[in-house]
Design an enzyme around this catalytic site. Sequence first.
Site, mmCIF file in Angstrom:
data_model
loop_
_atom_site.group_PDB
_atom_site.id
_atom_site.type_symbol
_atom_site.label_atom_id
_atom_site.label_comp_id
_atom_site.label_asym_id
_atom_site.label_seq_id
_atom_site.Cartn_x
_atom_site.Cartn_y
_atom_site.Cartn_z
ATOM 1 N N PHE A 165 0.955 -1.316 0.028
ATOM 2 C CA PHE A 165 0.064 0.035 -0.134
ATOM 3 C C PHE A 165 0.821 1.165 -0.066
ATOM 4 O O PHE A 165 0.330 2.342 -0.393
ATOM 5 C CB PHE A 165 -0.870 0.054 1.232
ATOM 6 N N LYS A 213 -1.382 -7.197 -9.369
ATOM 7 C CA LYS A 213 -2.314 -7.014 -8.409
ATOM 8 C C LYS A 213 -2.015 -5.928 -7.558
ATOM 9 O O LYS A 213 -1.038 -6.005 -6.799
ATOM 10 C CB LYS A 213 -2.464 -8.420 -7.707
ATOM 11 N N GLU A 234 -4.917 -3.871 -2.088
ATOM 12 C CA GLU A 234 -6.283 -3.613 -1.945
ATOM 13 C C GLU A 234 -6.854 -2.344 -1.215
ATOM 14 O O GLU A 234 -7.872 -2.115 -1.309
ATOM 15 C CB GLU A 234 -6.922 -4.818 -1.290
ATOM 16 N N LYS A 235 -5.665 -1.550 -0.624
ATOM 17 C CA LYS A 235 -5.950 -0.591 0.230
ATOM 18 C C LYS A 235 -5.926 0.653 -0.443
ATOM 19 O O LYS A 235 -6.826 1.720 -0.379
ATOM 20 C CB LYS A 235 -4.894 -0.435 1.215
ATOM 21 N N SER A 269 5.141 -7.155 3.129
ATOM 22 C CA SER A 269 5.584 -7.391 4.582
ATOM 23 C C SER A 269 6.393 -8.832 4.307
ATOM 24 O O SER A 269 6.332 -9.616 3.225
ATOM 25 C CB SER A 269 4.396 -7.745 5.186
ATOM 26 N N CYS A 280 9.457 1.835 3.232
ATOM 27 C CA CYS A 280 10.423 0.727 3.447
ATOM 28 C C CYS A 280 11.748 1.317 3.566
ATOM 29 O O CYS A 280 12.810 0.623 4.287
ATOM 30 C CB CYS A 280 10.537 -0.180 2.352
HETATM 31 P P1 NAD Z 1 1.390 -6.525 2.901
HETATM 32 O O1 NAD Z 1 2.337 -7.915 2.827
HETATM 33 O O2 NAD Z 1 0.490 -6.604 3.919
HETATM 34 O O3 NAD Z 1 0.834 -6.436 1.415
HETATM 35 C C1 NAD Z 1 1.489 -6.723 0.258
HETATM 36 C C2 NAD Z 1 0.527 -7.370 -0.774
HETATM 37 O O4 NAD Z 1 0.578 -8.634 -0.425
HETATM 38 C C3 NAD Z 1 -0.788 -6.990 -0.949
HETATM 39 O O5 NAD Z 1 -1.275 -6.847 -2.370
HETATM 40 C C4 NAD Z 1 -1.741 -7.917 -0.267
HETATM 41 O O6 NAD Z 1 -2.869 -8.290 -0.804
HETATM 42 C C5 NAD Z 1 -0.755 -9.084 -0.348
HETATM 43 N N1 NAD Z 1 -0.837 -10.002 1.003
HETATM 44 C C6 NAD Z 1 -0.850 -9.621 2.165
HETATM 45 N N2 NAD Z 1 -0.893 -10.661 3.063
HETATM 46 C C7 NAD Z 1 -0.625 -11.936 2.412
HETATM 47 C C8 NAD Z 1 -0.852 -12.924 2.656
HETATM 48 N N3 NAD Z 1 -0.811 -13.446 3.989
HETATM 49 N N4 NAD Z 1 -0.931 -14.021 1.759
HETATM 50 C C9 NAD Z 1 -0.798 -13.669 0.289
HETATM 51 N N5 NAD Z 1 -1.047 -12.239 0.034
HETATM 52 C C10 NAD Z 1 -0.955 -11.318 0.931
HETATM 53 O O7 NAD Z 1 2.390 -5.238 2.905
HETATM 54 P P2 NAD Z 1 1.813 -3.779 2.907
HETATM 55 O O8 NAD Z 1 1.303 -3.676 4.459
HETATM 56 O O9 NAD Z 1 0.872 -3.545 1.990
HETATM 57 O O10 NAD Z 1 3.192 -2.990 2.829
HETATM 58 C C11 NAD Z 1 3.908 -2.728 3.919
HETATM 59 C C12 NAD Z 1 5.142 -3.539 3.869
HETATM 60 O O11 NAD Z 1 5.767 -3.543 2.591
HETATM 61 C C13 NAD Z 1 6.187 -3.079 4.979
HETATM 62 O O12 NAD Z 1 6.730 -4.434 5.518
HETATM 63 C C14 NAD Z 1 7.360 -2.556 3.940
HETATM 64 O O13 NAD Z 1 8.520 -2.646 4.682
HETATM 65 C C15 NAD Z 1 7.169 -3.457 2.913
HETATM 66 N N6 NAD Z 1 7.617 -2.652 1.738
HETATM 67 C C16 NAD Z 1 9.063 -3.025 1.096
HETATM 68 C C17 NAD Z 1 9.613 -2.454 0.242
HETATM 69 C C18 NAD Z 1 10.842 -2.585 -0.287
HETATM 70 O O14 NAD Z 1 11.241 -2.350 -1.398
HETATM 71 N N7 NAD Z 1 11.616 -3.728 0.560
HETATM 72 C C19 NAD Z 1 9.005 -1.245 -0.318
HETATM 73 C C20 NAD Z 1 7.683 -0.996 0.309
HETATM 74 C C21 NAD Z 1 7.189 -1.693 1.071
#
Ligand code: NAD
Length: 623
Positions: free
Chosen positions: A172, A196, A199-200, A249, A304
């Site tokens: 998000f 994809k 969703e937020k 994450s 991040c």
């Molecule tokens: P998130 O993992 O909750 O969601 C990311 C995506 O994964 C979404 O599209 C979501 O629908 C899907 N998803 C979430 N949980 C899932 C599961 N259990 N099974 C399958 N799909 C799932 O992450 P977020 O809260 O949207 O983003 C924040 C996180 O992203 C932080 O941890 C941040 O550090 C990380 N991030 C990392 C970078 C990088 O380049 N390292 C960049 C941006 C964000």
Amino acid sequence: KAVRPQIFAKFSTDAKLYSKQHNPPRVPNLIGGAFIESRSSEYIDVINPATQEVVSQLPLTTNEEFKAAVSAAKQAFPSWRNTPITTRQRVMLKLQELIRRDIDKLAMNITTEQGKTLKDAQGDVFRGLEVVEHACGMATLQMGEYVPNVSNGIDTYSLREPLGVCAGICPFNFPAMIPLWMFPVAVTCGNTFVLKPSEKDPGASIMLAELAMEAGLPDGVLNIVHGTHDTVNAICDDANIRAISFVGSNVAGMHIYARASAKGKRVQSNMGAKNHGIVLPDANMDATLNALAAAGFGAAGQRCMALSTVVFCLNGNTLKPSKLYHSYTEVKYSPLYKVRRVEIILQAKASTRFYDALTYAILPSKTTQMTSIEQACPELYVYEIGYMSMRSRSSLRQLFHSVGILWGWGRGGAHSTILLGGEDKLVERAKALKVNAGTEADADLGPVISKQAKERICRLIQSGIESGARLLLDGRNIVVPGYEHGNFIGPTILTDVTADMECYKEEIFGPVLLCMQADSLEEAIKIVNKNQYGNGAAIFTSSGAAARKFQTEIEAGQVGINVPIPVPLPFFSFTGSKASFAGDLNFYGKAGVNFYTQIKTVTQQWRDLPGGSGVSLAMPTSQ
Ligand code: NAD
């Protein structure tokens, strides 16, 4: 039913217009070139985090629709991969122009759905736009290699070919930049794509796809499906998808990495972070504190690359920052060996006992001269200790030790300032930041993404306090007039944080800066290296030797020297490491092109073939 994306964009970019609507607009999927409203019976609300208004509704795409999107991408692949690379580049050239044209619209959508300030949202778009610009030179990036005459009359060359259907799963926090890390590189290499979005905040992806189609991307080359876990699992399992780019994450990233790798797919998975900034005493104090406040609290800490932990470090013979004195020491080096001139500036109410002791401690040098400038500033005392012998230096150190003043000698160079009271100055800067809805002109930081995220952040702050950290600034109970329902948290600073605390071990992903102390650079490096994450780490110092040591010994994929951890520009790659990354080919840059391409190596022989030499079963060797 096909819907006009422009209508969606209009509603999702204008919160005020939206609030008069009875039915929130439904976010369409993009399948085979058409924006199509899902037939799903399950929708989830996309919520404006500053107001709690429902901006739009996002479908949990049906399996049938998902399959249709993959099938559209598969069908589009043969003709797209054979489209001249110059034509594919030109689509990107047009796309970057259109993104520039619509940057304000995109930013408004991001602020409405994600909460960050408009200026920050523009940066989000701009950093993605740079990847599109880079993709305009894909022919050079995707070039193969050629060695003539590897054997008599035989040449070998390698080609970088597209893989087929690739997919991207987004977080998000950067609704424009991260989709733009993915599909522009993938499609310009000749792949087709299924995206994809989070969703937020799906709006920016839809708007970018509209622009890509306006730029001339053929139907089916880019498809979008919405959803959560089920859609993600479908992407991992689908045999037609060859590669997956994931950002988010660790829980999701490691799940996707394991599930998709088991199906033989390539995966690049960028995950969580705990980025440290080490501050040495010889750092430029003002610039460092400004950088720390900006990188800690920008985007409400939801980057991040946020600097979430500061390690104040004092080169060896030092103590924890004093609670009694707001002071700093300037150490000026004489070119003479072992002789230094020291000025100690105390900005606090030190006791008479301390002054007496100080005078006593430095007496042996017989060069002591005390200059008081109380007239100018009653809280400020300057002691010019003059040139000190090693002996008086050591007794002074002991004295400082006994009263708990931070003390140390800078490393080489002509001038060194010890960063004392750094935490207090950080608090001053953090307090000056304005928390407000991202659409308000004076906002420095907006809300966090959801009520659940706010609760989690507050819980981690509380757990830090309960395990012994000191709360220097508490942003938990902030109320923003006019936006009382927003998920706001003000800048928060915890100090005396230790590595065993939950607030340190977990990624907080909110406007919370943790402060730790280390006696030496070695100790500070150890702290950082012990942390499971390895996205980035920064050092602030004026010593080249210290910076070089840090750069060599630090276990992090991205290193900042006198800059908080930057997102590398697209001619480099985003190179997180340790638990922050799974896979071996990073996002964008050369690695990104390698990720989305497969090498084919061709060996050719064009000469008059020798006849009559018979059949040889020996292993062919170069002749
Ligand atoms: P998130 O993992 O909750 O969601 C990311 C995506 O994964 C979404 O599209 C979501 O629908 C899907 N998803 C979430 N949980 C899932 C599961 N259990 N099974 C399958 N799909 C799932 O992450 P977020 O809260 O949207 O983003 C924040 C996180 O992203 C932080 O941890 C941040 O550090 C990380 N991030 C990392 C970078 C990088 O380049 N390292 C960049 C941006 C964000």
